[in-house]
Enzyme design. Structure first.
Site, PDB file in Angstrom:
ATOM      1  CG  ASP A  26      81.634  56.942 -21.986  1.00  0.00           C
ATOM      2  OD1 ASP A  26      81.537  56.974 -22.923  1.00  0.00           O
ATOM      3  OD2 ASP A  26      80.721  56.445 -21.005  1.00  0.00           O
ATOM      4  CG  ASN A  49      69.382  58.834 -22.304  1.00  0.00           C
ATOM      5  OD1 ASN A  49      68.747  59.938 -21.911  1.00  0.00           O
ATOM      6  ND2 ASN A  49      70.392  58.605 -22.990  1.00  0.00           N
ATOM      7  CG  ASP A  78      69.054  65.722 -25.287  1.00  0.00           C
ATOM      8  OD1 ASP A  78      69.763  64.707 -25.376  1.00  0.00           O
ATOM      9  OD2 ASP A  78      68.184  65.861 -26.099  1.00  0.00           O
ATOM     10  CD  GLU A  95      77.792  57.499 -23.699  1.00  0.00           C
ATOM     11  OE1 GLU A  95      77.695  57.804 -24.877  1.00  0.00           O
ATOM     12  OE2 GLU A  95      78.097  56.425 -23.306  1.00  0.00           O
TER      13      GLU A  95
END
Ligand SMILES: Nc1nc2c(ncn2[C@@H]2O[C@H](COP(=O)(O)OP(=O)(O)OP(=O)(O)O)[C@@H](O)[C@H]2O)c(=O)[nH]1
Length: 344
Positions: free
Chosen positions: A222, A230, A239, A265
């Site tokens: 992760d 973000n 992305d 993620e």
């Protein structure tokens, strides 16, 4: 889906259906002809039936539809030549040439079908217009011959157009079904395997493990503090980072391993033929690779991963293995992120 497989199945089924219905017709008409004292017509129809049945039998025996397709096609050419040469009953024989045209195109497909129909057309012209062909006994009026050749030609064109459209639609159908097949087990953003594909592969590996005892392990990875990336740089950058990370993870593990995007993620990696100790080493290698990698567009980004490891030898089944890996992942997060946790 493979176009060769579907063509194989189509050829097989088509030959069976055309062969079975055609020989039923031929047997009935053959017997009627013999009963009505038309021995030659009857025996010819029964001989053609025999050819159809033998080619169907060979197709079944050799598991090869070409025997059915080509055997029945030869039977069609013989039947076609015979009925227009003799005229059948009261010169009505040529009426049967129309369904034979259709059967020929169905069996042979577009390219070979066009050639076959051209051959039939030449046979019709030779039989009707070249007077010295010895086996021709039918005597058709001039007006009939012209109209027969013209209508046969028109039907051939219609059948060719139909087959062209059918083949095109069929190819498109195969393409779409392959695209859907691919999409159903691929993650759209990263191009990695998706959760469904990973679950199927874990099931398969678990089956092999139960049968042959070949151990396998998983790593649940992760991204650390991805929300911050973000929020700071925007989702497009996020992305791109996910895509880049997917590529990096895939380049580190072996070809027989599988990297999947498990969700958001989170990535789940399956390591085949790998025990607990080796899996911990691979996880550490992944962690170091990500830590030292620089992802860039106009800016440069560095990210880290937390990883949880579990091996099937330490779990009851794949469900508990995934749950354990998840638990170890959160332990790694709790202990400060950018680290590996797993069974000791
Ligand atoms: N750009 C992008 N972001 C995603 C995608 N899927 C999930 N995310 C984001 O990933 C972030 C996950 O946030 P959190 O669950 O708080 O985790 P985190 O910030 O990585 O923190 P830790 O996991 O605790 O280290 C959220 O901001 C999601 O919007 C995706 O497909 N694209």
């Amino acid at each position: 889906m493979n176009i060769k497989d579907t063509d194989f199945r189509r050829g097989y089924q088509l030959s069976m259906l055309v062969g079975a219905s055609g020989s039923t017709f031929l047997i009935v008409f053959g017997i009627i002809a013999i009963v009505n004292d038309r021995q030659i017509l009857g025996l010819t129809l029964l001989a053609i039936t025999l050819l159809v049945l033998v080619s169907m039998f060979l197709m079944w025996l050799m598991k090869n539809p070409s025997f059915g397709i080509n055997g029945i096609s030869i039977a069609v050419v013989i039947a076609f030549t015979y009925i227009i040469s003799t005229g059948g009953i009261d010169n009505t024989g040529p009426l049967w040439c129309y369904p034979l045209t259709l059967i020929m195109m169905l069996l042979q497909g577009l390219r070979r079908g066009v050639i076959a129909l051209f051959v039939l057309l030449i046979i019709a012209i030779v039989v009707m217009y070249i007077p010295f062909v010895s086996f021709v006994t039918a005597d058709y009026p001039q007006s009939f011959k012209v109209r027969f050749i013209a209508s046969f030609f028109a039907l051939s064109i219609m059948v060719t157009i139909y087959e062209f459209l059918r083949e095109r639609t069929h190819k498109r159908y195969i393409e779409i079904s392959n695209e859907l097949e691919h999409a159903s087990h691929t993650d759209m953003l990263t191009g990695l395997a998706n959760r469904r594909e990973m679950l199927a592969r874990l099931d398969a590996a678990y089956g092999t493990y139960n049968r042959h005892g070949a151990p396998f392990s998983i790593i649940m990875a992760d991204l650390d503090n991805f929300k911050r990336i973000n929020d700071t740089y925007g989702h497009v950058v996020g992305d791109h980072l996910l895509i880049g990370l997917g590529k990096l993870l895939s380049s580190v593990v072996r070809r027989q391993d599988l990297v999947s995007r498990w969700g958001g993620e989170e990535f789940l990696i399956m390591l085949s033929q790998t025990d607990r100790r080796q899996a911990m080493e691979v996880a550490e290698k992944l962690r170091l690779s990500v830590e030292s990698a620089v992802f860039s567009d106009e800016n440069k980004y560095q990210i880290t991963l937390s990883l949880g490891v579990q091996s099937i030898t330490e779990a009851v089944n794949t469900d508990t293995m995934i749950r354990d890996a998840d638990r170890f992942l959160y332990e790694a997060k709790r202990r400060g992120r950018n680290r590996v946790a797993g069974p000791l």
